[in-house]
Motif scaffolding. Structure first.
Motif, short mmCIF file in Angstrom:
data_model
loop_
_atom_site.label_atom_id
_atom_site.label_comp_id
_atom_site.label_asym_id
_atom_site.label_seq_id
_atom_site.Cartn_x
_atom_site.Cartn_y
_atom_site.Cartn_z
N GLU A 64 4.92 4.69 12.94
CA GLU A 64 5.89 4.43 11.86
C GLU A 64 6.05 5.66 10.98
O GLU A 64 7.16 6.03 10.59
N ARG B 188 0.82 -1.23 0.00
CA ARG B 188 0.00 0.00 0.00
C ARG B 188 0.84 1.26 0.00
O ARG B 188 0.42 2.30 -0.50
N GLY B 189 2.01 1.23 0.60
CA GLY B 189 2.92 2.37 0.48
C GLY B 189 2.62 3.54 1.40
O GLY B 189 3.02 4.68 1.11
N SER B 190 2.01 3.28 2.55
CA SER B 190 1.70 4.42 3.42
C SER B 190 2.97 5.05 4.00
O SER B 190 3.02 6.27 4.22
N ASN B 191 3.99 4.25 4.25
CA ASN B 191 5.25 4.83 4.75
C ASN B 191 5.91 5.68 3.67
O ASN B 191 6.44 6.76 3.95
N PRO C 53 7.58 -3.05 12.20
CA PRO C 53 6.53 -2.69 13.17
C PRO C 53 6.62 -3.43 14.50
O PRO C 53 5.62 -3.98 14.98
N ILE D 226 11.96 -0.05 7.96
CA ILE D 226 11.08 0.16 9.11
C ILE D 226 10.38 -1.15 9.41
O ILE D 226 9.93 -1.85 8.51
N GLY E 80 7.83 -1.35 3.46
CA GLY E 80 6.91 -2.45 3.19
C GLY E 80 7.37 -3.27 1.99
O GLY E 80 6.57 -3.71 1.18
C1 GRF Z 1 4.62 -1.50 7.68
O1 GRF Z 1 3.99 -1.94 8.85
C2 GRF Z 1 6.11 -1.67 7.80
O2 GRF Z 1 6.59 -1.52 9.09
C3 GRF Z 1 6.29 -3.10 7.35
O3 GRF Z 1 5.37 -3.28 6.31
C4 GRF Z 1 4.28 -2.37 6.48
C5 GRF Z 1 4.19 -1.59 5.23
O4 GRF Z 1 3.12 -0.67 5.23
N1 GRF Z 1 7.68 -3.33 6.97
P1 GRF Z 1 3.02 0.42 4.08
O5 GRF Z 1 3.08 -0.32 2.74
O6 GRF Z 1 4.15 1.37 4.23
O7 GRF Z 1 1.67 1.05 4.28
#
Ligand code: GRF
Length: 219
Positions: free
Chosen positions: A189, A26-29, A125, A123, A103
Motif C-alpha cells: 500500500e 494510525r496513519g501509516s499511509n 487493502p 486505498i 484509513g
Molecule cells: C489500510 O489498510 C488501508 O488500506 C485501509 O485502512 C488501513 C489504514 O491504515 N483503508 P493506515 O491508517 O494508513 O496505517
C-alpha cells in the motif's frame, strides 16, 4: 470521456497539487505519502491539510508533530451530511485540490463526493472488486485466495468502487496467517499510494468509463 482537471507537474511551472488527507487511525499511509514528498519521490505535490474524524487517531498526532495543518472533526453521533459539510468547508479553506482517504473509516456523503468529482482517492487493502468493505485482508485470507494485494482508486458514491488507478499484487504464502498477510499488503500500500499520486499529479490520463488510461504524451 472525462478530461483530467489538473496537471500539476512542477517541471511545467505549475503550482503544487495540494492534498487533503482524511484519516481515522494510525496513519501509516499518510506517513508514507509525507515521506515520499519529503524525499522527492513525489514532486509537485504538497500536503495542505490532514483531517481526522477520531480524536485520538495517532495519524492526527503525527501530522501535528510534522508541523502540518491538522484538524479534528469528530464524526461520531453526527449526521453524515452535517459532518461532511464542516469537512468540506475546511478543505476549501485550505485550497485542497485532491482528497486522499488514508484509513478514513467513514463513508463520504454524496455532497462531499460531488464537490470533488474524480478528485478523491482511496486505498483499499484488496484487489477490488474482490473483498470491498471492512477487514478485506482477513476476508481474502479466509476465502483462500492465492493472490492478494491493494487497490488505489477514485471515489464515487459506492463503497470501494470508483475507477481504479493502480493495483499491486502479492502471492499468499503457505506460511501466512491473516496478520502477516495484512502486514505484507500494507507494505505494498505504501508503495502504491505514492505511485498512484504521481500518476494523478501528472495529469496525463483520461478516465474512460471505469478505466484510468494513460494519455499518449506524444499527441
Ligand atoms: C489500510 O489498510 C488501508 O488500506 C485501509 O485502512 C488501513 C489504514 O491504515 N483503508 P493506515 O491508517 O494508513 O496505517
Amino acid at each position: 470521456m472525462n478530461e483530467p482537471e489538473f496537471n500539476h507537474d512542477l517541471a511545467e511551472g505549475r503550482p503544487p497539487l495540494r492534498l487533503g488527507i482524511l484519516l481515522s487511525g494510525r496513519g501509516s499511509n499518510f506517513l508514507a505519502i509525507a515521506d515520499s514528498i519529503r524525499t522527492g519521490r513525489l514532486p509537485g505535490v504538497e500536503i495542505a491539510l490532514v483531517i481526522s474524524n477520531v480524536a485520538d487517531a495517532p495519524g492526527l498526532t503525527a501530522a501535528k508533530d510534522l508541523g502540518l495543518p491538522a484538524a479534528l472533526y469528530v464524526s461520531k453521533g453526527r449526521p453524515r451530511a452535517e459532518h461532511d459539510a464542516d469537512v468540506l468547508g475546511c478543505l476549501k479553506e485550505h485550497h485542497v485540490d485532491l482528497i486522499c482517504l488514508a484509513g478514513y473509516m467513514r463513508l463520504l456523503s454524496p455532497g462531499l463526493v460531488a464537490a470533488f468529482p474524480n478528485r478523491i482517492v482511496n486505498i483499499h487493502p484488496s484487489l477490488l472488486p474482490a473483498f470491498p468493505g471492512l477487514e478485506a485482508q482477513e476476508q481474502a485470507f479466509a476465502y483462500g485466495v492465492k493472490i492478494a494485494g491493494c487497490t488505489v482508486h477514485f471515489v464515487d458514491d459506492e463503497l470501494d468502487h470508483g475507477a481504479i488507478i493502480l493495483q499491486r499484487a502479492i502471492s499468499v504464502l503457505e506460511s501466512d496467517d491473516a496478520h502477516s498477510l495484512a502486514e505484507r499488503i500494507l507494505h505494498e500500500e505504501h508503495i502504491a499510494y505514492t505511485e498512484a499520486l504521481r500518476m494523478v499529479a501528472s495529469g496525463q490520463y483520461e478516465i474512460r468509463g471505469r478505466r484510468y488510461v494513460k494519455r499518449n504524451q506524444g499527441r
